[in-house]
Design an enzyme around this catalytic site. Structure first.
Site, PDB file in Angstrom:
ATOM      1  N   TYR A  51       8.679  -6.511  -7.302  1.00 37.69           N
ATOM      2  CA  TYR A  51       7.491  -5.703  -7.033  1.00 37.69           C
ATOM      3  C   TYR A  51       6.506  -5.712  -8.200  1.00 37.69           C
ATOM      4  O   TYR A  51       5.676  -4.799  -8.304  1.00 37.69           O
ATOM      5  CB  TYR A  51       7.902  -4.271  -6.677  1.00 37.69           C
ATOM      6  N   PHE A  59       3.086   4.581  -7.545  1.00 37.03           N
ATOM      7  CA  PHE A  59       4.376   4.659  -6.850  1.00 37.03           C
ATOM      8  C   PHE A  59       5.386   3.609  -7.320  1.00 37.03           C
ATOM      9  O   PHE A  59       6.492   3.522  -6.797  1.00 37.03           O
ATOM     10  CB  PHE A  59       4.169   4.546  -5.324  1.00 37.03           C
ATOM     11  N   ARG A  87       3.621  -9.259  10.170  1.00 40.70           N
ATOM     12  CA  ARG A  87       2.987  -7.991   9.767  1.00 40.70           C
ATOM     13  C   ARG A  87       2.526  -7.207  10.991  1.00 40.70           C
ATOM     14  O   ARG A  87       2.546  -5.973  10.993  1.00 40.70           O
ATOM     15  CB  ARG A  87       1.889  -8.239   8.742  1.00 40.70           C
ATOM     16  N   THR A  93       1.824   0.097   6.837  1.00 42.57           N
ATOM     17  CA  THR A  93       2.697   0.493   5.719  1.00 42.57           C
ATOM     18  C   THR A  93       3.206   1.920   5.904  1.00 42.57           C
ATOM     19  O   THR A  93       4.387   2.203   5.705  1.00 42.57           O
ATOM     20  CB  THR A  93       1.919   0.394   4.387  1.00 42.57           C
ATOM     21  N   ARG A 104       8.224  -0.424  12.142  1.00 45.67           N
ATOM     22  CA  ARG A 104       8.080   0.781  11.318  1.00 45.67           C
ATOM     23  C   ARG A 104       7.901   2.038  12.166  1.00 45.67           C
ATOM     24  O   ARG A 104       8.416   3.101  11.817  1.00 45.67           O
ATOM     25  CB  ARG A 104       6.929   0.598  10.326  1.00 45.67           C
ATOM     26  N   HIS A 117      10.189  -4.896   4.619  1.00 43.26           N
ATOM     27  CA  HIS A 117       9.128  -5.560   3.863  1.00 43.26           C
ATOM     28  C   HIS A 117       8.719  -6.813   4.618  1.00 43.26           C
ATOM     29  O   HIS A 117       9.546  -7.439   5.271  1.00 43.26           O
ATOM     30  CB  HIS A 117       9.663  -5.968   2.473  1.00 43.26           C
ATOM     31  N   GLU A 128       8.675 -15.404  -2.687  1.00 40.86           N
ATOM     32  CA  GLU A 128       9.714 -14.410  -2.386  1.00 40.86           C
ATOM     33  C   GLU A 128      10.972 -15.068  -1.800  1.00 40.86           C
ATOM     34  O   GLU A 128      12.091 -14.618  -2.062  1.00 40.86           O
ATOM     35  CB  GLU A 128       9.152 -13.363  -1.412  1.00 40.86           C
TER      36      GLU A 128
HETATM   37  P1  ATP Z   1       5.746  -4.367   2.000  1.00 43.79           P
HETATM   38  O1  ATP Z   1       5.197  -5.077   0.764  1.00 43.79           O
HETATM   39  O2  ATP Z   1       7.016  -3.596   1.738  1.00 43.79           O
HETATM   40  O3  ATP Z   1       5.828  -5.261   3.197  1.00 43.79           O
HETATM   41  P2  ATP Z   1       3.152  -3.353   2.496  1.00 43.79           P
HETATM   42  O4  ATP Z   1       2.662  -4.715   2.136  1.00 43.79           O
HETATM   43  O5  ATP Z   1       2.780  -2.800   3.843  1.00 43.79           O
HETATM   44  O6  ATP Z   1       4.711  -3.257   2.410  1.00 43.79           O
HETATM   45  P3  ATP Z   1       2.440  -2.585  -0.167  1.00 43.79           P
HETATM   46  O7  ATP Z   1       1.086  -2.046  -0.457  1.00 43.79           O
HETATM   47  O8  ATP Z   1       2.775  -3.991  -0.549  1.00 43.79           O
HETATM   48  O9  ATP Z   1       2.733  -2.327   1.371  1.00 43.79           O
HETATM   49  O10 ATP Z   1       3.495  -1.603  -0.844  1.00 43.79           O
HETATM   50  C1  ATP Z   1       4.821  -2.024  -1.068  1.00 43.79           C
HETATM   51  C2  ATP Z   1       5.764  -0.905  -0.713  1.00 43.79           C
HETATM   52  O11 ATP Z   1       5.528   0.192  -1.614  1.00 43.79           O
HETATM   53  C3  ATP Z   1       5.547  -0.283   0.678  1.00 43.79           C
HETATM   54  O12 ATP Z   1       6.203  -0.963   1.690  1.00 43.79           O
HETATM   55  C4  ATP Z   1       6.124   1.099   0.481  1.00 43.79           C
HETATM   56  O13 ATP Z   1       7.562   1.056   0.548  1.00 43.79           O
HETATM   57  C5  ATP Z   1       5.723   1.433  -0.944  1.00 43.79           C
HETATM   58  N1  ATP Z   1       4.455   2.170  -1.004  1.00 43.79           N
HETATM   59  C6  ATP Z   1       3.214   1.682  -0.765  1.00 43.79           C
HETATM   60  N2  ATP Z   1       2.277   2.635  -0.933  1.00 43.79           N
HETATM   61  C7  ATP Z   1       2.948   3.750  -1.312  1.00 43.79           C
HETATM   62  C8  ATP Z   1       2.550   5.080  -1.659  1.00 43.79           C
HETATM   63  N3  ATP Z   1       1.285   5.439  -1.645  1.00 43.79           N
HETATM   64  N4  ATP Z   1       3.536   5.956  -1.983  1.00 43.79           N
HETATM   65  C9  ATP Z   1       4.833   5.586  -2.010  1.00 43.79           C
HETATM   66  N5  ATP Z   1       5.271   4.352  -1.712  1.00 43.79           N
HETATM   67  C10 ATP Z   1       4.347   3.446  -1.358  1.00 43.79           C
HETATM   68 MG    MG Z   2       3.253  -5.745   0.376  1.00 41.14          MG
END
Ligand code: ATP
Ligand code: MG
Length: 142
Positions: A51, A59, A87, A93, A104, A117, A128
């Site tokens: 990450y 976060f 997606r 998300t 989700r 994810h 990844e």
């Molecule tokens: P992923 O990467 O898991 O597929 P995503 O691309 O929809 O999800 P990202 O913006 O990449 O979302 O964020 C990665 C992960 O971080 C999210 O899946 C979620 O678990 C966590 N996350 C994202 N935004 C927040 C937030 N505002 N507060 C807490 N956790 C968050």
């Molecule tokens: Mg993401």
């Protein structure tokens, strides 16, 4: 082939609730083939690396702690237009904003504990996939 794979993780809360089977079933029903898969657990250090793009987000620390808190399933999924189609299948998300019928919407618990994810670009799908799988652990056609 670039563009035809995505990397998914079934996150710890979904594993502990025994949603692994139903989620994998939805993935297959939507036309994705499983090209690599393992049940594993990330160390804090591995989670920080996975990450790293979110390092500056508020976060980040909680996310690293959560994703390394229990078993996960990592899988490479193959399908035309895999990144975008996956997606769509997983939904927004934040599960509160996820469309009906998405993974989700059905299986996520919260914004953080959002079940799965999905890679956000073809380039990241490759990075990844290489993070989790050695060449010998991936299907021949990848
Ligand atoms: P992923 O990467 O898991 O597929 P995503 O691309 O929809 O999800 P990202 O913006 O990449 O979302 O964020 C990665 C992960 O971080 C999210 O899946 C979620 O678990 C966590 N996350 C994202 N935004 C927040 C937030 N505002 N507060 C807490 N956790 C968050
Ligand atoms: Mg993401």
């Amino acid at each position: 082939m670039a563009g035809n794979i995505t990397l998914t993780i079934i996150k710890p809360e979904a594993i502990s609730k025994n949603y692994t089977g139903p989620i994998l079933n939805m993935i297959n029903q939507a036309g994705f083939s499983i090209a690599a898969m393992k049940l594993t657990k990330l160390s804090s250090k591995q989670a920080e690396e996975f990450y790293a793009v979110h390092r500056d987000k508020p976060f980040y620390n909680d996310l690293v702690e959560f994703i390394s808190s229990g078993s996960i399933v990592a899988a490479v999924l193959e399908k035309d237009n895999a990144v975008e189609d996956f997606r769509k299948l997983i939904g927004a998300t934040n599960p509160e904003n996820a469309e009906e019928g998405t993974i989700r919407k059905l299986y996520a618990e919260s914004l953080q504990m959002n079940a799965v994810h999905g890679s956000d670009s073809d380039e990241n799908a490759q990075i990844e996939s290489a993070f989790f799988f050695a060449r010998s652990e991936r299907a021949d056609y990848l």
